[in-house]
Design a protein around this motif. Structure first.
Motif, PDB file in Angstrom:
ATOM      1  N   GLU A 325      30.998  50.136  33.457  1.00 40.42           N
ATOM      2  CA  GLU A 325      32.228  49.679  34.113  1.00 40.42           C
ATOM      3  C   GLU A 325      32.149  48.187  34.415  1.00 40.42           C
ATOM      4  O   GLU A 325      33.112  47.458  34.261  1.00 40.42           O
ATOM      5  N   TYR A 326      30.967  47.749  34.861  1.00 39.58           N
ATOM      6  CA  TYR A 326      30.839  46.330  35.193  1.00 39.58           C
ATOM      7  C   TYR A 326      30.702  45.480  33.942  1.00 39.58           C
ATOM      8  O   TYR A 326      31.057  44.308  33.947  1.00 39.58           O
ATOM      9  N   ASN A 328      32.510  45.834  31.453  1.00 33.68           N
ATOM     10  CA  ASN A 328      33.885  45.494  31.112  1.00 33.68           C
ATOM     11  C   ASN A 328      34.386  44.300  31.903  1.00 33.68           C
ATOM     12  O   ASN A 328      35.175  43.510  31.410  1.00 33.68           O
ATOM     13  N   VAL A 329      33.932  44.183  33.174  1.00 32.72           N
ATOM     14  CA  VAL A 329      34.324  43.029  33.976  1.00 32.72           C
ATOM     15  C   VAL A 329      33.825  41.748  33.327  1.00 32.72           C
ATOM     16  O   VAL A 329      34.559  40.765  33.180  1.00 32.72           O
ATOM     17  N   THR A 330      32.572  41.787  32.886  1.00 32.93           N
ATOM     18  CA  THR A 330      31.998  40.609  32.234  1.00 32.93           C
ATOM     19  C   THR A 330      32.801  40.248  30.994  1.00 32.93           C
ATOM     20  O   THR A 330      33.092  39.075  30.742  1.00 32.93           O
ATOM     21  N   GLY A 332      35.938  40.946  30.422  1.00 30.25           N
ATOM     22  CA  GLY A 332      37.220  40.406  30.848  1.00 30.25           C
ATOM     23  C   GLY A 332      37.111  38.949  31.265  1.00 30.25           C
ATOM     24  O   GLY A 332      37.937  38.116  30.884  1.00 30.25           O
ATOM     25  N   LEU A 333      36.074  38.640  32.048  1.00 31.50           N
ATOM     26  CA  LEU A 333      35.874  37.250  32.490  1.00 31.50           C
ATOM     27  C   LEU A 333      35.627  36.336  31.298  1.00 31.50           C
ATOM     28  O   LEU A 333      36.201  35.250  31.198  1.00 31.50           O
TER      29      LEU A 333
ATOM     30  N   ILE B 145      39.038  43.485  34.693  1.00 29.99           N
ATOM     31  CA  ILE B 145      38.390  42.923  35.890  1.00 29.99           C
ATOM     32  C   ILE B 145      38.814  43.695  37.142  1.00 29.99           C
ATOM     33  O   ILE B 145      37.974  44.097  37.960  1.00 29.99           O
ATOM     34  N   GLY B 148      37.258  46.994  37.202  1.00 29.04           N
ATOM     35  CA  GLY B 148      35.860  46.871  37.594  1.00 29.04           C
ATOM     36  C   GLY B 148      35.718  46.717  39.100  1.00 29.04           C
ATOM     37  O   GLY B 148      34.813  47.294  39.714  1.00 29.04           O
ATOM     38  N   LEU B 149      36.626  45.958  39.714  1.00 32.85           N
ATOM     39  CA  LEU B 149      36.608  45.811  41.172  1.00 32.85           C
ATOM     40  C   LEU B 149      36.790  47.170  41.844  1.00 32.85           C
ATOM     41  O   LEU B 149      36.154  47.471  42.861  1.00 32.85           O
ATOM     42  N   TYR B 151      35.908  50.078  40.646  1.00 32.66           N
ATOM     43  CA  TYR B 151      34.638  50.792  40.544  1.00 32.66           C
ATOM     44  C   TYR B 151      33.645  50.289  41.580  1.00 32.66           C
ATOM     45  O   TYR B 151      32.874  51.056  42.155  1.00 32.66           O
ATOM     46  N   TRP B 152      33.700  48.965  41.828  1.00 31.84           N
ATOM     47  CA  TRP B 152      32.781  48.373  42.789  1.00 31.84           C
ATOM     48  C   TRP B 152      33.094  48.871  44.199  1.00 31.84           C
ATOM     49  O   TRP B 152      32.205  49.235  44.963  1.00 31.84           O
TER      50      TRP B 152
END
Lengths: 373, 351
Positions: A325-326, A328-330, A332-333, B145, B148-149, B151-152
């Protein structure tokens, strides 16, 4: 012929002086100016990507001693090849100013059809060509709606994103198919004997070579860029715009179907939700590879570099214990910053030019976020 | 003789124009189709009109409609926001988490939800309007993003309706204006619907009669001309994304009220439904035309199709396919009508 707003609204930065390969930073306006020429080479997007890739690999090596390792190389690239091969087909589509959001659903649909055919007793050597034809037809359908009826590619492929996923659900229901024959799953999971090169990586590199030659060394590629720069001008210079755009969508559909086969054979299972969420990553790879989402610019080598950057990054994050999941954040950034950086560079260049020339260069502000449709 | 033919052609043209005008008013056509479809479904499945079913259909449609109004504002400026589903999910989860941890009044929950939605929308706006990132790329990024937040924040947990105050989870089933005349009982209008209608009316009036509202259309239909008459496209687009985020925040709070049970993945896939509603409602994806009323009717239409499958006992697997077909059908008819009218205009000009 419907009026095409993008030809009117194109920012002047995409004037013919800019080669499609270079990002906006390096205009070799004065060939004798060695400094500027050097800047244009160093500031090429591909060079920047190589630097990013090197940094990621160096960081990855800090994280784990197993990072720079053939086994890890095979593992981390093998898992990325479906999106990688779809990004190759997405590149010319984005260069012509279109987009194909339906690829992830075609992955699901092709997997579902393959699974049903296999479960029905049809050997895979017949099933796979049928599935590729399904992809071709799906892509043709996208292309026909976009070019014959003049509909925006974004909406059409948003529609078929739902339509093809729905077809996959109708075909396969809530069941799943697995136990594909070993000879075929070896292609999805195995390595070229004696090496750590996954078969799928070999398939990707072959496809990449073909795309690279066609896009950068043949008349087809020149026409693709011509369409992306200015559709009307391309049409008047004899490019069969509609046919070529349709063909690109058909290729994208077929490549997505092939990616669906790859995914099915790699995971040895097929469900109707196979591949959901992959479109994000495919578009991300293309944009990270320096393809301009507004069309007209982009290179296949850039996209190939982006593929390996992504694989290296994902592998590093995985070894660092970051959950998916994280990751995917990377991604996206990275996606946003990969666009902001050249934009800032371009604005900086405009500013620098103004200061140097001491006069106001007329630059039209594009609509923020404007997307060619 | 010749004049007779001309008169006939004239009358035919006038009738044609009337029909064409009717067909071109997307809101009206869609409303008629909507009523027809509802009648058809009600005839086949009597429990379609049961008050519990009506409440559940309209509640979900109201949530989507409110988000669709925000999305319409963005699409009118020739942009797109793919991140609404993640905004909805994040707002719903954060609000529920806050209510679970602290003993806060419901209005405070509203303030947090709307404020958070606004902040997320403004973040989109900054990236798109100031850093000039194409909206499709920027919101593709924030889509993952913001998720992801979530999930966090969730940290592997989920929220059950027992964790939440009753005033929060009850709201979905509350309605106003109920009355009873003899045997006839009117169950009232669910407050979700009241809220959605309020949002739609305010947005429609603002788009029609206020300066920023007109500027959204101006920027979307011709940025060059808008810039020439002094409209700052940057701030207009920023405004559109901020409002879209804020309305997604409202939708997120309602989402929590409606479902009670919240996961980190709540709301996944709704961006498609919201954009579908906007497109089906007749807002042009190439910017500059369409209304929020159309978007809201589009949301109700898609919600009705969804529910029709359920009450008619058709397999849910068809839903995605029908969604896709409806989107394609809606945009194709638009294009064909436009093509026709262009040809007709060209013909009349030759005459």
């Amino acid at each position: 012929m419907t009026q095409d707003p993008q030809t009117v609204n194109r920012p002047p930065d995409s004037s013919p002086t800019s080669t499609e390969a270079s990002i906006a930073v390096g205009h070799p306006r004065n060939a004798t100016n060695l400094g500027r020429g050097l800047v244009s080479v160093v500031a090429r997007w591909e060079v920047l990507l190589i630097v990013i890739l090197a940094v990621v690999i160096w960081e990855g090596n800090q994280i784990s001693p197993f990072y720079i390792d053939w086994t890890n190389f095979g593992f981390s690239t093998g898992g990325t090849m479906e999106v990688a091969i779809m990004a190759l087909a997405m590149t010319p589509i984005i260069i012509t100013g279109d987009i194909d959001l339906s690829v992830e659903s075609m992955v699901g649909l092709s997997g579902a059809v393959l699974g049903v055919l296999w479960a029905g007793g049809l050997p895979l050597q017949f099933g796979i060509p049928i599935v590729l034809c399904v992809g071709l037809v799906g892509g043709l359908f996208n292309g026909m709606l976009v070019t014959r009826w003049g509909l925006p590619a974004l909406v059409v492929t948003l529609g078929t994103l739902a339509l093809y996923r729905g077809l996959a659900q109708v075909v396969l229901g809530t069941s799943y198919v697995s136990n594909f024959p070993k000879a075929f799953t070896d292609f999805g999971q195995g390595y070229v004997p004696g090496t750590s090169v996954p078969w799928t990586l070999l398939a990707f590199l072959t496809a990449a070579a073909i795309f690279c030659v066609v896009i950068h060394m043949t008349w087809i590629g020149r026409q693709v860029f011509a369409i992306g720069k200015n559709k009307e001008a391309a049409r008047y210079s004899g490019v069969r715009v509609a046919t070529l755009r349709t063909a690109l969508f058909a290729v994208s559909g077929m490549v997505a179907a092939f990616a669906g086969v790859m995914l099915a054979l790699r995971t040895n299972s097929v469900r109707s939700d196979n591949g959901s969420g992959l479109t994000l990553i495919v578009v991300m790879i293309a944009v990270l590879g320096g393809v301009d989402i507004n069309g007209g610019k982009g290179t296949i080598p850039g996209v190939i570099l982006a593929v390996f950057t992504l694989a290296a990054l994902q592998s590093a994050l995985r070894l660092a214990g970051v959950s998916s999941e994280y990751q995917n954040v990377t991604i996206g950034l990275l996606l946003i910053f990969s666009v902001i950086t050249p934009q800032l560079a371009r604005q900086f260049r405009v500013l620098a030019d103004r200061v140097r020339q001491g006069r106001h260069r007329p630059v039209r502000d594009p609509i923020p976020g404007e997307v060619v449709r | 003789m010749a004049s007779n033919v001309a008169v006939g052609a004239n009358a035919r043209r006038r009738v044609g124009a009337l029909i064409g005008g009717f067909a071109r008013s997307r809101e009206l056509t869609l409303a008629v189709v909507l009523v027809a479809l509802a009648t058809l479904v009600a005839a086949r499945a009597p429990n379609f009109l049961a008050s519990t079913n009506v409440v559940s259909v309209t509640a979900l449609a109201a949530i989507i409609a409110i988000a669709a109004v925000g999305e319409a504002l963005v699409i009118i400026t020739k942009n797109i926001d793919l991140s609404v589903e993640s905004t909805i999910g994040l707002v719903a989860f954060v609000v529920a988490e806050v209510l679970k941890q602290h003993n806060l009044p419901i209005p405070a929950a509203w303030a947090i939800g709307i404020g958070l939605g606004l902040a997320l929308g403004m973040a989109n706006g900054v990236v798109i309007a100031i850093f000039r990132v194409p909206s499709i790329v920027a919101t593709l990024g924030t889509l993952s993003i913001y998720r992801g937040l979530t999930y966090w924040v969730a940290n592997g947990h989920e929220i059950n309706s027992n964790d939440l105050p009753a005033g929060y989870t009850d709201a979905a089933s509350r309605s106003i204006l109920g009355f009873r005349i003899g045997d006839f009982q009117f169950p009232g209008v669910p407050i979700f619907v009241v809220l959605a209608v309020f949002v739609v009316i305010v947005a429609a009036l603002a788009l029609r009669y206020t300066v920023p509202g007109r500027q959204l259309y101006a920027v979307g239909s011709n940025a060059e001309a808008a810039a020439t008459i002094g409209i700052r496209s940057q701030s207009t687009v920023f405004l559109a994304f901020s409002l879209c985020g804020m309305l997604a925040g409202v939708a997120g709070v309602l989402w929590g009220m409606e479902f009670g049970q919240l996961y980190a993945s709540s709301g996944t896939g709704q961006s498609l439904a919201i954009i579908a509603a906007v497109v089906v409602g007749g807002v042009s994806i190439s910017g500059g035309s369409g209304t929020v009323i159309g978007a809201a009717i589009g949301a109700l239409f898609l919600g009705l199709i969804n529910n029709a499958l359920t009450v008619l006992l058709l397999p849910q697997e068809w839903l995605q396919m029908i969604y896709g077909a409806v989107i394609l059908f809606a945009v194709s008819t638009d294009a064909l009508i436009q093509l026709r009218s262009q040809r007709a205009k060209a013909r009349s000009r030759i005459r």
